[in-house]
Enzyme design. Structure first.
Site, mmCIF file in Angstrom:
data_model
loop_
_atom_site.group_PDB
_atom_site.id
_atom_site.type_symbol
_atom_site.label_atom_id
_atom_site.label_comp_id
_atom_site.label_asym_id
_atom_site.label_seq_id
_atom_site.Cartn_x
_atom_site.Cartn_y
_atom_site.Cartn_z
ATOM 1 N N ASP A 212 0.864 -1.171 0.000
ATOM 2 C CA ASP A 212 0.000 0.000 0.000
ATOM 3 C C ASP A 212 0.905 1.227 0.000
ATOM 4 O O ASP A 212 1.380 1.655 1.040
ATOM 5 C CB ASP A 212 -0.876 -0.033 1.260
ATOM 6 C CG ASP A 212 -1.776 1.187 1.351
ATOM 7 O OD1 ASP A 212 -1.834 1.967 0.380
ATOM 8 O OD2 ASP A 212 -2.426 1.353 2.402
ATOM 9 N N ASP B 48 -17.629 3.310 1.317
ATOM 10 C CA ASP B 48 -16.287 3.047 1.838
ATOM 11 C C ASP B 48 -16.374 2.718 3.344
ATOM 12 O O ASP B 48 -17.478 2.584 3.891
ATOM 13 C CB ASP B 48 -15.404 4.281 1.542
ATOM 14 C CG ASP B 48 -13.941 3.917 1.371
ATOM 15 O OD1 ASP B 48 -13.440 3.114 2.157
ATOM 16 O OD2 ASP B 48 -13.291 4.452 0.449
ATOM 17 N N ASP C 154 -10.568 -3.951 -0.272
ATOM 18 C CA ASP C 154 -9.513 -2.938 -0.311
ATOM 19 C C ASP C 154 -8.421 -3.322 0.702
ATOM 20 O O ASP C 154 -8.614 -4.238 1.508
ATOM 21 C CB ASP C 154 -10.145 -1.583 0.054
ATOM 22 C CG ASP C 154 -9.282 -0.400 -0.360
ATOM 23 O OD1 ASP C 154 -8.143 -0.602 -0.794
ATOM 24 O OD2 ASP C 154 -9.765 0.743 -0.231
ATOM 25 N N ARG D 33 -8.026 -4.593 -4.610
ATOM 26 C CA ARG D 33 -6.872 -3.746 -4.886
ATOM 27 C C ARG D 33 -5.627 -4.608 -5.081
ATOM 28 O O ARG D 33 -4.809 -4.350 -5.940
ATOM 29 C CB ARG D 33 -6.647 -2.734 -3.750
ATOM 30 C CG ARG D 33 -5.639 -1.664 -4.146
ATOM 31 C CD ARG D 33 -5.604 -0.519 -3.167
ATOM 32 N NE ARG D 33 -4.985 -0.896 -1.908
ATOM 33 C CZ ARG D 33 -4.817 -0.057 -0.888
ATOM 34 N NH1 ARG D 33 -5.235 1.204 -0.977
ATOM 35 N NH2 ARG D 33 -4.254 -0.472 0.233
ATOM 36 N N ASP E 42 -4.736 3.964 -5.135
ATOM 37 C CA ASP E 42 -4.882 5.353 -4.711
ATOM 38 C C ASP E 42 -4.056 6.303 -5.571
ATOM 39 O O ASP E 42 -3.020 6.808 -5.160
ATOM 40 C CB ASP E 42 -4.490 5.473 -3.236
ATOM 41 C CG ASP E 42 -5.386 4.601 -2.362
ATOM 42 O OD1 ASP E 42 -6.430 4.134 -2.878
ATOM 43 O OD2 ASP E 42 -5.058 4.381 -1.191
ATOM 44 N N HIS F 227 -14.001 7.998 -8.035
ATOM 45 C CA HIS F 227 -13.781 7.765 -6.603
ATOM 46 C C HIS F 227 -12.866 8.860 -6.080
ATOM 47 O O HIS F 227 -12.047 9.400 -6.825
ATOM 48 C CB HIS F 227 -13.140 6.386 -6.415
ATOM 49 C CG HIS F 227 -12.903 6.009 -4.976
ATOM 50 N ND1 HIS F 227 -13.879 6.100 -4.017
ATOM 51 C CD2 HIS F 227 -11.806 5.504 -4.352
ATOM 52 C CE1 HIS F 227 -13.382 5.684 -2.848
ATOM 53 N NE2 HIS F 227 -12.133 5.324 -3.024
#
Ligand SMILES: *[C@@H]1O[C@H](CO)[C@@H](O)[C@H](O)[C@H]1NC(C)=O
Ligand SMILES: *[C@@H]1O[C@H](CO)[C@@H](O)[C@H](O)[C@H]1NC(C)=O
Ligand SMILES: *[C@@H]1O[C@H](CO)[C@@H](O)[C@H](O)[C@H]1NC(C)=O
Ligand SMILES: *[C@@H]1O[C@H](CO)[C@@H](O)[C@H](O)[C@H]1NC(C)=O
Length: 894
Positions: A262, A387, A485, A545, A561, A619
């Site tokens: 991430d 979310d 996610d 993701r 992201d 998003h």
């Protein structure tokens, strides 16, 4: 290493392609070529959090290997059998087991592992494969010589095992296309007993990064080998990186890293690891000057005078398990990969519509207003997303009762307008005694230990599965789907924002061994749960993701992201092309950019690009300004509406392409090399792409652009500007004004594209709407064809024959007669629908039609009205009375 040599224009009609697929979960990849391209870096990423190769013991040790390691085949160890061979290879330090097995469809598997004396088992991520034991194929012939063992496969390829030094060469016909260990860099760290102090210094037994110690209880067990792509000018693949499509030289640069992470505010033009990993590379082979060999088993094994791409896979753990796919054509490569790791199943139709998301739609009222905003502003929408904050304190599968007092009612309101809801489910299990998921996981001892937050382990999948049943995930319905996610997994205070490498999972595997399949197992369980929830009747939709090879079988993915800047818009294209190349077709990037605030121009341009990418979702981050399409000036809202409507108009084509993917493995968003092998200069194109075989897309990617410059690939082809029908020859570049509503959109000559005549507010309402057939004639004006696929759009009934797959063909019969016929391409499909053809548009019609007639079932001709524009060679037949799922023939007399 071999430098890239001069290219030469020659007959390239049968260029061999090859691909390598390495099955290891934690991989770093390095390649060496002569070409260099290093663009500027932005600095938002907190690079300090993540390791470079130099800061990672195993990577550094492998990269230091620059001379051949001296492996050779032990001469009396070779045992040939019906499908391949087994042998032992050794150097001064180590003996390893080698097996080479030929698989069906020009695929060869090469496995190198420790021998029987190994102190510990090695993890193999075999779940990535459709069949854990891919089907083997009988060898046609073998020849054992003192210096080499040669295998001739049933498909006519050759595998040559060179004994000393150890090397495996792969030939398509008489051309070498790939070679394993050609630079001799094979390096294998066997498990050892903990004795040597000197090893400790090199990070063999422990290493520390950012004050977090990796205790390496079993020491290091890394592996690495080089693979040459002989004759290849480019390499593509190994997603996910925010890089150009064609992989760059990493000789004096960081290697491409594959370790699911991430990365907060990731930067573009970087080989840093991102959320997912697919250790798959494709090399295209260009024309060559090589000598042809005389006898099929006696190939000239010297490298030819052609360009070459050298790659090197380095992995922290596992075995060397390489699948070489020998093509030779692009279509073959996609079929061969899908044979191993599978295809994406046909998605439910709604998933191809537009998705509106935000972190966070804060409560039921917010959802209602957004939902109604789309209706009021006449903007099509299929799905609203929730979310993390919709949950009861981040316990997934629950609701925040204050913000969402009546979720069922909210879902029902959406469903009444044919809309769906997607809710987020991260893998993190809230450590709370009363939380039902935590209780169950704990009782069954399924939580990973040593990480600071408890997390999902591969075996937790059973809980994941049943958590989706309506009795467990209360106040949901069949109209709710799931988004996984943070499943790299992201652990904010862990090393490199993930779990400790030495954390233990079930069955004693260390996290380092299973890291890259963590997300894979989560989304696979989610898919299975959704399927089970509907008693296997409704097609699931899952967005993930994190991903690994084979993820396409159960998830769509997005590029995580990203940021609201032009660089991220541009990079969405190569990132999505790389994913498609590696077998993941259902992919998208957050429209508008997740972080930050796009200005109106960027937002419009992003919608225009996203409308022609497979997964289409807006998003944004909680700190960004609200950006529902109507919150801007009228011109911006209008342009966004138009982009979304274009998406809906092309849905019949998208849906057909997704169906065809399930048969061919080909991506829906395609790089040029897949369609235009004859046009080598277009192979590394990554500002433009093809949607299927027929539609070329070039969105505006710079601020203030006044022109859209589009390269039209191919040789002696004709292209038609979508809006004006104007014909353009290829290869060549075309300029068009970049008005606010403009996007470069071209139909390839020789194709047919089905489009909805009218766009409704959801895919469901559009489902049975009439179709316009756009037929673009080829260069000679004598042929065009295309397909259309229909079914109920949501269930598995199509697997039992409830589908229709039809082909429309335009053909010149003779100088005075051209015909358009509609034929059932798959008689097993018996789906009969009322979808009719409202209009047929023929581009490039140079035959001056005088009359038109349609022959339906009864074979009595009905005359048809049409218009013909002589200046633009455009013929339009209104209301031809044909149906998509019924045979007809139209005669055009000139
Ligand atoms: C041939 O040997 C290889 C390597 O040991 C093995 O993987 C394969 O299954 C064998 N094939 C048959 C038909 O036994
Ligand atoms: C959801 O359903 C359960 C059981 O039917 C109920 O107890 C709960 O109050 C409902 N509402 C929310 C917001 O979870
Ligand atoms: C639309 O017009 C407004 C006002 O003239 C302008 O500020 C805005 O940038 C325009 N939008 C785009 C996307 O060009
Ligand atoms: C369309 O035409 C091409 C070229 O003749 C052919 O290869 C292809 O199979 C045709 N497709 C269909 C669906 O008929």
């Amino acid at each position: 290493m071999v430098e890239r040599s001069e290219m030469r224009a020659a007959d390239r009609s049968h260029l061999p392609y090859s691909a390598a697929f390495s099955l290891a979960t934690a991989t770093v990849m390095r390649r060496v070529v002569a070409a260099l391209l290093i663009l500027g870096l932005t600095h938002a990423v907190d690079r300090q959090k993540f390791k470079t190769c130099d800061q990672s013991g195993f990577c550094k040790r492998h990269r230091a290997v620059k001379e051949p390691t001296g492996y050779e085949v032990i001469s009396d160890s070779i045992k040939v059998n019906e499908t391949g061979l087994a042998a032992k290879i050794k150097n001064k330090d180590l003996t390893l087991k080698l097996s080479i097995v030929t698989l069906k469809d020009s695929t060869v598997r090469v496995l190198i592992e420790e021998d029987e004396k190994a102190l510990r088992n090695r993890y193999q991520p075999l779940d990535a494969l459709v069949k854990r034991e891919p089907e083997q194929q009988k060898i046609k012939k073998t020849k054992e010589e003192a210096s080499a063992t040669k295998i001739l496969t049933t498909d006519g390829n050759r595998v040559v095992l060179i004994h000393k030094p150890f090397r495996v060469d792969f030939y398509v016909k008489d051309k070498i296309v790939s070679s394993i260990n050609s630079a001799g860099l094979l390096h294998f760290e066997a498990f050892k007993k903990k004795v040597l102090l000197s090893d400790r210094e090199k990070g063999f037994w422990e290493e520390t990064f950012k004050e977090i110690k990796d205790t390496k209880p079993h020491g290091s067990s890394s592996i690495g080998v080089d693979i040459a792509f002989v004759g290849a000018k480019y390499l593509f693949g190994i997603p996910e990186h925010a890089e150009g499509y064609s992989l760059r030289d990493t000789k004096s640069y960081e290697p491409y890293r594959l370790y699911n992470l991430d990365v907060f505010e990731y930067e573009t033009n970087s080989p840093m690891a991102l959320y997912g990993s697919i250790p798959y590379l494709v090399g295209q082979t260009t024309a060559d000057k090589g000598k042809l060999s005389k006898e099929v088993l006696d190939a000239d094994t010297k490298p030819r005078d052609v360009p070459q791409q050298n790659a090197r896979f380095i992995s922290e753990a596992g075995v060397i398990d390489i699948f070489i796919m020998l093509g030779p054509q692009p279509n073959d490569i996609f079929r061969q990969l899908s044979e191993l790791t599978g295809n994406a199943p046909l998605p439910p139709e709604f998933a191809l519509g537009y998705h509106q998301s935000r972190w966070n739609y804060k409560d039921q009222k917010d959802v209602k207003e957004v939902h109604e905003g789309f209706i009021k502003n006449e903007i099509p929408l299929d799905v609203i997303w929730l979310d993390i904050d919709h949950t009861d304190g981040k316990a997934y599968f629950t609701w925040d009762k204050a913000a969402f007092p009546n979720p069922s009612g909210m879902i029902e309101e959406l469903a009444e307008k044919n809309r769906k809801l997607v809710t987020i489910v991260d893998p993190h299990i809230k450590k709370e005694a009363k939380y039902h998921i935590y209780k169950e996981a704990k009782a069954k001892k399924l939580l990973a230990t040593r990480s600071t937050s408890t997390s999902l382990t591969p075996k937790l999948v059973n809980i994941g599965r049943s958590s989706l049943l309506f009795d467990k995930y209360t106040n949901t319905s069949k109209d709710v789907f799931i988004w996984n996610d943070m499943n790299e997994p992201s652990v904010f205070d862990g090393p490199e924002v993930t779990i400790h490498k030495d954390a233990k999972h079930v069955d004693g595997w260390e996290h380092r061994e299973v890291h890259n399949v963590y997300g894979f197992h989560q989304h696979e369980a989610t898919f299975a749960g959704l399927k089970k929830r509907s008693n296997d009747e409704v097609r699931p939709f899952v967005l993930s993701r994190s991903f690994f090879a084979g993820s396409q079988r159960t998830a769509a993915v997005w590029t995580g992201d990203n940021k609201a800047d032009w660089g991220h818009l541009r990079h969405s294209i190569p990132m999505l092309l790389s994913l498609g190349t590696a077998g993941m077709p259902f992919v998208g990037a957050d429209v508008g950019g997740f972080f930050g605030d796009p200005d109106e121009e960027l937002l419009v341009r992003w919608y225009q690009a996203g409308a022609f990418q497979p997964f289409f979702r807006g998003h944004s981050h909680q700190d960004s300004k609200r950006r529902e399409p109507w919150l801007f000036s009228q011109n911006t809202t209008d342009a966004i509406r138009e982009a979304i409507k274009k998406r809906y108009a092309f849905l019949p084509y998208w849906y057909t392409l997704f169906y065809e993917h399930t048969k061919t493995g080909k991506p829906v968003m395609r790089p040029f090399w897949l369609e235009f092998i004859e046009d080598e200069s277009s192979w590394d194109e990554d500002r433009q792409w093809m949607v299927g075989p027929a539609l070329l897309v070039k969105p505006v990617q710079e601020p203030g652009a006044t022109q859209i410059s589009t390269y039209l690939p191919g040789k002696r082809q004709v292209w038609f500007e979508w809006d004006t029908h104007k014909a353009r020859p290829s290869p060549g570049a075309v300029q068009n004004p970049a008005g606010l509503h403009s996007i470069g959109l071209y139909q390839r000559g020789g194709t047919m594209i089905p489009v909805f005549a009218d766009v409704k507010m959801t895919t469901k309402e559009n489902h049975e709407q009439p179709i316009i057939l756009y037929i673009a004639l080829n260069n000679k004006g004598d042929f065009a064809n295309g397909t259309i696929y229909l079914d109920d759009g949501e269930s598995y009934a199509y697997e039992k024959g409830d589908f229709a797959y039809w082909g429309i063909t335009f053909k010149k019969e003779h100088d005075y007669l051209h015909t358009i016929t509609n034929k059932n391409l798959d008689k097993r499909g018996t789906f009969d629908s009322d979808v009719y053809i409202e209009k047929i548009v023929i581009r490039g019609a140079k035959f001056y039609p005088r009359t038109a007639h349609i022959y339906l079932d009864d074979f009595t001709p009905d005359p048809l009205d049409f218009e013909y524009d002589r200046d633009n060679f455009l013929m339009e037949i209104e209301a031809p009375n044909g149906y998509i799922t019924r045979e007809f023939r139209i005669d055009l007399h000139s």
